[in-house]
Design an enzyme around this catalytic site. Structure first.
Site, PDB file in Angstrom:
ATOM      1  N   ASP A   1      43.342  30.622  36.092  1.00 39.81           N
ATOM      2  CA  ASP A   1      44.685  31.207  36.248  1.00 39.81           C
ATOM      3  C   ASP A   1      45.811  30.230  35.899  1.00 39.81           C
ATOM      4  O   ASP A   1      46.711  30.004  36.721  1.00 39.81           O
ATOM      5  CB  ASP A   1      44.873  31.706  37.691  1.00 39.81           C
ATOM      6  CG  ASP A   1      43.730  32.570  38.171  1.00 39.81           C
ATOM      7  OD1 ASP A   1      43.217  33.349  37.360  1.00 39.81           O
ATOM      8  OD2 ASP A   1      43.347  32.461  39.345  1.00 39.81           O
TER       9      ASP A   1
ATOM     10  N   GLU B   1      47.500  42.806  36.532  1.00 37.26           N
ATOM     11  CA  GLU B   1      47.749  41.700  37.457  1.00 37.26           C
ATOM     12  C   GLU B   1      48.294  40.506  36.672  1.00 37.26           C
ATOM     13  O   GLU B   1      48.570  40.593  35.482  1.00 37.26           O
ATOM     14  CB  GLU B   1      46.456  41.316  38.181  1.00 37.26           C
ATOM     15  CG  GLU B   1      45.334  40.893  37.228  1.00 37.26           C
ATOM     16  CD  GLU B   1      44.009  40.628  37.920  1.00 37.26           C
ATOM     17  OE1 GLU B   1      43.999  40.361  39.130  1.00 37.26           O
ATOM     18  OE2 GLU B   1      42.974  40.664  37.237  1.00 37.26           O
TER      19      GLU B   1
END
Length: 559
Positions: free
Chosen positions: A15, A188
């Site tokens: 991420d 997301e």
């Protein structure tokens, strides 16, 4: 001009959130249940990266005791504005089931190395929150939105909420859904940018597995449901490039160089397959977890960003023309003699910081005090570091004198509380002090040696343990003199320590394999062990003829 080889941050570095401040780039990565929270690296050339101190290094900033595996820090977002660094991070307390109880926090610092301010609680609307600083001074929190209702999709679009720039408090009355993603769903990881007269929203979809992808949408305003998805092919995905060396690309962020070149960093994985296994289903086992890759970006005639080389990305990427060479280690090998009173930056603990309850370090040794088992999510004496290569050896010297079978000390390869193995000194009723190998696989524990546990001769003060990781499998060895090692005849399947294997039985599958040192004493008598001279030596990614990778082609996973 350099050529950058992916991944740029090998091993569990998921991420990525990238920014540039003047001539220096910074990346923040998720750490989940591992402490300290948020992993930071810096570089001036986008190719060579150096590890920085983690910003969330105290329980005042992060308290994860009792967090489930793969809970904790999800997708931290780094930004720079008003002369300081801004870090938004999420602490997730529930990973499975209908709910994702979480809290989003904000902390700031004038220096990337800290100190960081006390955290400001923002909200719990959804994870993957990032902060957008508009050019008119406005500030907005952009985040995934969670919906627990079983008759709704749990990923309920991307929410934008205004943040008061003076009080740093959110204005919940301003919250609105600005984008709902496409039919791929699971939208997301949002990051918002203002470029070319548009607001551009980069968001992940498809889940952080082999169907993962990144989409781009844009709007002239920040009004509700005003963003339109880029036409044509998706921005970044490997769902239809199963032969590519890099897989799972998607969730990430955008950055420009000082001279106006553009790059996108994202999570990725490098799966491998067992011999005789289909290379497409299962696509493979990602023991190094989700790593960080980089791709070069160009803008088309309609001002949409596109990945150079197509949406599957490349293994080898053209570096920036204005790169400033950054010196860094050739690999991530580590030799630790435990001379410092603080742990090396490569070490991590689970959920809480290293403290006197766990042990001490310094003066040439690490002392760990036995607490719960490796299945414990509350009290555990374990320090561990990431696997960052498919091939490596790690060894350590141990001193331990157990008096019951509930006491253990040694070397572990660890994914989470349900998936790990352990070579350790313990005690049994037949021989007294012995060496055993145990494995936890989906929560089921197996002792491999049992009554044939290796006897430790009387008078032996130290035992050396070594693990040899060889991509698809690994083993343990022992020595009583530190010179001559004997392999224990237990060959372990490395796939059990992969995201992909854990996913088959558990909702938290976001980290990667670690190698570490641990002491267990669940009898409650706090038996302690001493560790000396830890050595982690990478053997490269073994570019050998039978490795399965065609590096001459540069892009293919398979020969």
């Amino acid at each position: 001009m350099s050529i950058i080889q992916n991944p740029i941050l090998p091993g569990f570095n998921a991420d990525p959130s990238i920014i540039r401040v003047e001539d220096t780039y910074y990346i923040a990565n998720s750490t989940f249940e591992w402490f300290p929270g948020v992993r930071l690296h810096e570089s001036k050339d986008l190719e060579h990266w150096n590890l920085l101190p983690s910003p969330l290094s105290t329980t005042a900033l992060l308290d994860m005791k009792g967090n489930p595996s793969s809970g904790g820090i999800w997708a931290p977002a780094l930004s720079y504005a008003d002369g300081k660094f801004w870090l938004v991070y999420t602490d997730v307390k529930i990973t499975e089931g209908a709910f994702k109880d979480m809290t989003n926090y904000l902390t700031t610092a004038t220096d990337i190395r800290g100190p960081w301010t006390d955290p400001i609680k923002l909200n719990g609307v959804g994870f993957d929150a990032s902060l957008f600083h508009d050019d008119d001074g406005g500030k907005y929190l952009v985040q995934q939105t969670w919906d627990h209702r079983e008759y709704h999709h749990p990923f309920n679009g991307i929410t934008l909420t205004e943040l008061d720039p003076k009080t740093l408090k959110l204005k919940p009355e301003t919250a609105r859904t600005i984008y709902r993603g496409t039919a791929v769903a699971l939208v997301e990881g949002p990051h918002l940018y203002k470029l070319n007269g548009y607001y551009y929203l980069f968001a992940a979809q498809g889940g952080t597995v082999f169907t993962h992808q990144e989409v781009v949408a844009r709007s002239k305003t920040l009004d509700a449901n005003s963003f339109e998805t880029a036409p044509g092919e998706v921005f970044l995905t490997n769902v239809d490039t199963p032969d590519s060396y890099i897989q799972k690309q998607g969730h990430g962020s955008l950055v420009s160089t000082p001279n106006g070149e553009w790059y996108y960093v994202s999570l990725c994985a490098r799966p491998w397959n067992h011999a005789g296994e289909s290379v497409y289903d299962p696509r493979g086992w990602s023991t190094l977890g989700r790593e960080t890759s980089i791709q070069k970006v160009i803008w088309d005639a309609d001002d949409w960003p596109r990945i150079v080389g197509g949406h599957g990305g490349k293994t080898f990427v053209e570096g920036p023309k204005d790169a400033i060479y950054t010196q860094s280690a050739e690999d991530h090998s580590q030799r630790d003699e435990f001379t410092s009173s603080t742990l090396d930056l490569n070490w991590n603990t689970l959920r809480v910081p290293f403290n006197e309850k766990m042990g001490t370090t310094g003066d040439g040794k690490l002392t760990l005090i036995g607490q719960g088992s490796l299945a414990n999510t509350h009290d555990l004496s374990l320090i561990a570091r990431r696997w960052q290569a498919f091939y490596f050896d790690a060894q350590v010297k141990v001193k331990f004198n157990p008096f019951n079978y509930q006491q253990m000390a040694g070397l572990t390869n660890y994914y989470n509380d349900r998936h790990w193995s352990f070579v350790f000194i313990t005690w049994n009723e037949i021989n007294g002090s012995v060496i055993e190998v145990g494995e936890n696989n989906r929560g089921k524990y197996t002792s491999y040696l049992k009554d044939q546990a290796i006897n430790i001769p009387d008078g032996t003060e130290y035992v050396w343990f070594r693990t040899r990781v060889r991509k698809e499998s690994y083993c343990y060895e022992y020595s009583f003199d530190g010179v001559s090692f004997t392999e224990i005849p237990v060959k372990l399947d490395a796939a059990i320590l992969s995201d992909d294997y854990v996913l088959q039985s558990y909702g938290g599958f976001f980290t990667g394999a670690f190698v570490g040192l641990a002491v267990v004493d669940y009898s409650g008598y706090a038996a302690s062990a001493e560790f000396y001279s830890f050595d982690y030596q990478e053997l490269g990614d073994s570019l050998t003829a039978n490795d399965g990778y065609s590096w001459e082609a540069g892009e293919s996973r398979f020969n």
